[in-house]
Design a protein around this motif. Structure first.
Motif, PDB file in Angstrom:
ATOM      1  N   THR A 269      25.619  10.079 -59.494  1.00  0.00           N
ATOM      2  CA  THR A 269      25.722  10.138 -60.829  1.00  0.00           C
ATOM      3  C   THR A 269      27.273  11.222 -60.658  1.00  0.00           C
ATOM      4  O   THR A 269      28.012  12.051 -59.296  1.00  0.00           O
ATOM      5  N   TRP A 270      27.968  11.418 -61.835  1.00  0.00           N
ATOM      6  CA  TRP A 270      29.138  11.696 -62.141  1.00  0.00           C
ATOM      7  C   TRP A 270      29.033  12.031 -63.295  1.00  0.00           C
ATOM      8  O   TRP A 270      28.482  11.778 -64.199  1.00  0.00           O
ATOM      9  N   ALA A 271      30.564  12.457 -64.001  1.00  0.00           N
ATOM     10  CA  ALA A 271      31.185  12.910 -64.810  1.00  0.00           C
ATOM     11  C   ALA A 271      32.565  12.091 -65.491  1.00  0.00           C
ATOM     12  O   ALA A 271      33.115  12.374 -64.529  1.00  0.00           O
ATOM     13  N   ASN A 272      32.561  11.768 -66.633  1.00  0.00           N
ATOM     14  CA  ASN A 272      33.723  11.250 -67.063  1.00  0.00           C
ATOM     15  C   ASN A 272      34.626  12.165 -67.334  1.00  0.00           C
ATOM     16  O   ASN A 272      34.373  13.499 -67.452  1.00  0.00           O
ATOM     17  N   ASN A 273      35.865  11.380 -67.593  1.00  0.00           N
ATOM     18  CA  ASN A 273      37.131  12.547 -67.788  1.00  0.00           C
ATOM     19  C   ASN A 273      36.511  13.092 -69.617  1.00  0.00           C
ATOM     20  O   ASN A 273      37.298  14.302 -69.970  1.00  0.00           O
ATOM     21  N   ASN A 274      35.236  12.550 -70.743  1.00  0.00           N
ATOM     22  CA  ASN A 274      34.957  13.019 -71.967  1.00  0.00           C
ATOM     23  C   ASN A 274      33.844  14.132 -71.591  1.00  0.00           C
ATOM     24  O   ASN A 274      33.024  14.786 -72.184  1.00  0.00           O
ATOM     25  N   THR A 275      33.000  14.414 -70.160  1.00  0.00           N
ATOM     26  CA  THR A 275      32.449  15.448 -69.816  1.00  0.00           C
ATOM     27  C   THR A 275      31.361  14.465 -69.670  1.00  0.00           C
ATOM     28  O   THR A 275      29.779  15.154 -70.163  1.00  0.00           O
ATOM     29  N   GLU A 276      31.220  13.127 -70.379  1.00  0.00           N
ATOM     30  CA  GLU A 276      29.924  12.072 -70.310  1.00  0.00           C
ATOM     31  C   GLU A 276      29.315  12.745 -69.101  1.00  0.00           C
ATOM     32  O   GLU A 276      29.651  12.070 -67.902  1.00  0.00           O
ATOM     33  N   LYS A 277      27.654  11.980 -68.975  1.00  0.00           N
ATOM     34  CA  LYS A 277      26.769  12.058 -67.864  1.00  0.00           C
ATOM     35  C   LYS A 277      26.358  10.566 -67.929  1.00  0.00           C
ATOM     36  O   LYS A 277      26.449   9.535 -68.663  1.00  0.00           O
ATOM     37  N   LEU A 278      27.239   9.956 -65.967  1.00  0.00           N
ATOM     38  CA  LEU A 278      27.388   8.604 -65.386  1.00  0.00           C
ATOM     39  C   LEU A 278      26.592   8.761 -64.358  1.00  0.00           C
ATOM     40  O   LEU A 278      25.770   9.526 -63.540  1.00  0.00           O
ATOM     41  N   LEU A 279      25.407   7.557 -64.287  1.00  0.00           N
ATOM     42  CA  LEU A 279      24.371   7.715 -63.571  1.00  0.00           C
ATOM     43  C   LEU A 279      24.269   6.193 -63.105  1.00  0.00           C
ATOM     44  O   LEU A 279      24.555   4.967 -63.932  1.00  0.00           O
ATOM     45  N   SER A 280      24.965   5.931 -61.739  1.00  0.00           N
ATOM     46  CA  SER A 280      24.784   4.289 -60.925  1.00  0.00           C
ATOM     47  C   SER A 280      24.000   3.709 -59.968  1.00  0.00           C
ATOM     48  O   SER A 280      23.910   4.841 -59.349  1.00  0.00           O
ATOM     49  N   ALA A 281      23.458   2.907 -60.265  1.00  0.00           N
ATOM     50  CA  ALA A 281      22.794   2.389 -59.516  1.00  0.00           C
ATOM     51  C   ALA A 281      22.767   0.799 -58.835  1.00  0.00           C
ATOM     52  O   ALA A 281      22.776  -0.086 -59.447  1.00  0.00           O
ATOM     53  N   GLY A 282      22.467   0.549 -57.909  1.00  0.00           N
ATOM     54  CA  GLY A 282      22.899  -0.574 -57.230  1.00  0.00           C
ATOM     55  C   GLY A 282      21.139  -1.266 -56.315  1.00  0.00           C
ATOM     56  O   GLY A 282      20.955  -0.322 -55.391  1.00  0.00           O
ATOM     57  N   THR A 283      20.960  -2.523 -57.104  1.00  0.00           N
ATOM     58  CA  THR A 283      19.573  -2.843 -56.179  1.00  0.00           C
ATOM     59  C   THR A 283      19.774  -4.505 -55.431  1.00  0.00           C
ATOM     60  O   THR A 283      21.175  -4.752 -55.543  1.00  0.00           O
TER      61      THR A 283
END
Length: 622
Positions: A66-80
């Motif tokens: 999980t992290w926030a981009n430069n616009n403070t939007e929240k992101l989540l990544s998952a690898g399956t």
């Protein structure tokens, strides 16, 4: 009415679970439980979970970021084992890299075929190199056989991404669409096939084929076999899918074990595009870590520079501020070195001013020192290897990890953690699937959690939690495969399938005031060790409980068990229901030792226990 000779005794058992000896020998401690933690020495039930996103994942997640981009939007990544995902702005995007693009055009290169009444499309393509369960993204499609609908790569047909359902030789494979063909058509159609990163195994399996054991026809000897017989065992392991994810600023860098380096650009589009292959990076990487201050990408286990030779003990890094440049030169800070203690690098994490790298045998510290050496390396410990790629975390500059038979911490030196449930955990552990152990941090409660597969499970179905402030251990059952702290979102984020055979989801773990599991009741319980008076020689008479609970939205049950001998018959009294209005419980029981059980299965209930008091007196032996 309580016995006039009884004396109220507080049951202030030692926090955490204690399973290194028998229930009788662990006197004065808590012995067993599930979905319970200790806070300031007192037990309480865990909060619940609910879906973070309504749509399921394809495959089983092995890493989560999980992290926030430069616009403070929240992101989540998952690898399956099937997909690489980015959850962004309320939608879970499939950003799985495309490895190959092939155009099928009947009469020129391959063709498409239909059969009346069947949903299957046979794709004929010479040397397609495709396996069952692989995924293909179709574009520019045109096909006859389905009436007026000639574009099968649309959502009404189940597209544009299809999974390979069958393979016939080297030149034919089948996909299934959400319709049936109206006619049989052969050697026709056209499409652009974008082959996604191939699907991998979800479970590590043992290779038992021709080269896995001794072949000796007609000889009946252990490890030997006749023609066309499988080996009984081998040292060949086909590893399950693994991912490592890290940030490059607001972008994502990803590696699926044994693959290329992938890059996802956060600024490429308002709707995320697919991750791309970094073709100039090593062609085979097991794990990555981004060095934060100096901005190098470290590949842990990679092919050596200038060769295709994979070295499982190689640490190789990119140029500073450039994840695409891996060529050592006078104008580049790229480089590599090989570790020596162990057979392979298992994983690594960032800690305070150092990157900790583990082999299966040892711990190393890799530190940026600048030109001309760029990174220094020092062995920090031996016989303390990492059990799986994601079995280590760092908290306040201290690294904690799970090894093959112990738990460790590094705080200037390697220390074995005094784990009070170590024997219980490793005795109930599926070592064949050890690669799936996943460590996470729950900073709200000062806890480190390790998710692991028990002896009867192929997937993580259990957890062990270490409270690094209060130095206590608990365990329980779960279904999570990954775990991410609440640094970005309002609670910890996890992935998992609530039962075998159902899809995985993203989950909000322990949201505030949520004490249900996806709307269902959750059971928690706590079992004490045996306690006695006068070293177990005298008989106890117990006839009253003074409860001390903080309860919300439910009740708890209290049960007491007594025995005359540790292996003797057990007398059970209860369960008795305790609510907010319960002042006391009266009952009568006797024995040389006793234990108590607290449980709760009410929907939405939360409880926290203070100091229980039992009315205990000495009784005669007859």
């Amino acid at each position: 009415m309580a016995n006039s000779q009884s004396r109220l005794t507080k049951l202030n058992f030692k926090p955490g679970f204690h399973r290194e000896s028998t229930q009788y020998a662990e006197e004065g401690k808590w012995y067993d439980g599930n979905r319970v933690r200790f806070r300031e020495g007192k037990p309480e039930n865990l909060r619940g979970y609910e879906k973070h996103y309504s749509e399921p994942l394809k495959g089983t997640a092995r890493d989560l970021l999980t992290w926030a981009n430069n616009n403070t939007e929240k992101l989540l990544s998952a690898g399956t084992n099937e997909r690489l995902y980015i959850l962004y702005n309320g939608y879970n995007y499939d950003v799985t890299p495309i490895t190959t693009v092939v155009s099928v055009d009947a009469g020129v290169n391959g063709d498409l075929n239909t059969s009346v009444g069947s949903p299957l499309i046979r794709v004929s393509l010479t040397n397609h190199n495709t396996s069952i369960s692989d995924w293909i993204y179709f574009t520019s499609t045109s096909i006859n056989g389905f009436g007026a609908a000639h574009n099968f790569a649309v959502s009404s047909f189940g597209g544009p991404t299809y999974q390979v359902v069958s393979v016939s030789g080297l030149n034919n494979f089948y996909i299934s669409v959400a319709s049936v063909a109206a006619s049989t058509q052969s050697a026709m159609g056209r499409a652009t096939l974008n082959f996604l990163l191939p699907t991998q195994l979800t479970n590590s399996i043992q290779g038992l084929g021709y080269g896995a054991g001794v072949y000796n026809a007609g000889v009946s000897t252990t490890g030997q076999r006749a023609w066309n017989q499988a080996a009984q065992s081998s040292n060949i392991i086909f590893e399950a899918n693994q991912w490592s994810l890290d940030n490059w600023g607001e972008d994502l860098l990803a590696v699926r074990r044994g693959s290329n380096l992938f890059h996802w650009d956060a600024n490429a589009s308002t709707a995320p595009v697919r991750a791309s292959i970094v073709g100039t990076a090593p062609s085979e990487i097991n794990y990555i870590v981004v060095s934060p201050n100096d901005r190098h990408v470290l590949a842990l286990g990679a092919n050596e520079f200038g060769t295709s030779v994979f070295n499982p003990l190689l640490v190789r890094w990119s140029d500073q501020e450039d994840y695409t440049n891996w060529t050592p030169s006078i104008s580049s800070t790229s480089g590599e070195f090989t570790l020596i203690d162990g057979t392979e690098i298992v994983g690594g994490i960032r800690s305070r001013n150092v990157i900790h790298v583990w082999t299966d045998k040892a711990l190393y510290g890799v530190q940026f020192v600048g030109p001309p050496f760029i990174f220094s390396v020092a062995q920090l410990g031996s016989n303390c290897g990492l059990i799986s790629p994601h079995a280590a975390v760092a908290v306040d500059g201290v690294s904690y990890w799970m090894g093959l038979n112990n738990f460790y911490a590094f705080n200037g030196r390697v220390q074995k953690l005094d784990c009070t449930i170590r024997r219980y955990l490793y005795d109930s552990f599926n070592m064949a699937q050890k690669d799936k152990v996943y460590a996470g941090v729950n900073s709200e409660f000062h806890e480190i959690i390790w998710l692991y597969p028990s002896s009867n499970s192929l997937e993580p179905d259990s957890y062990v939690i270490y409270n690094y402030v209060e130095n206590s251990w608990v365990y329980g059952t779960s279904f999570y495969t990954t775990f991410e702290d609440a640094n970005v979102f309002d609670n910890t984020i996890t992935t998992g399938a609530v039962s075998a055979g159902v899809p995985q989801y993203y989950w909000d773990n322990e949201p505030v005031s949520i004490f249900t599991g996806d709307g269902q009741a959750l059971t928690s319980y706590l079992q004490s060790s045996d306690f006695d008076i006068d070293d177990g020689d005298k008989i106890m008479f117990i006839d009253r409980l003074i409860p001390d609970f903080t309860l919300e939205n439910g009740t708890v049950s209290f049960t007491i068990q007594t025995e005359l001998y540790p292996n003797g018959a057990t007398v059970t009294k209860g369960p008795y229901t305790i609510s907010t209005g319960t002042n006391k419980l009266d009952f009568r029981t006797r024995g040389r030792q006793a234990s108590v059980n607290i449980s709760c299965s009410d929907i939405g209930a939360s409880w926290r226990m203070g100091s229980l008091r039992l009315a205990i007196s000495e009784d005669g032996k007859r």
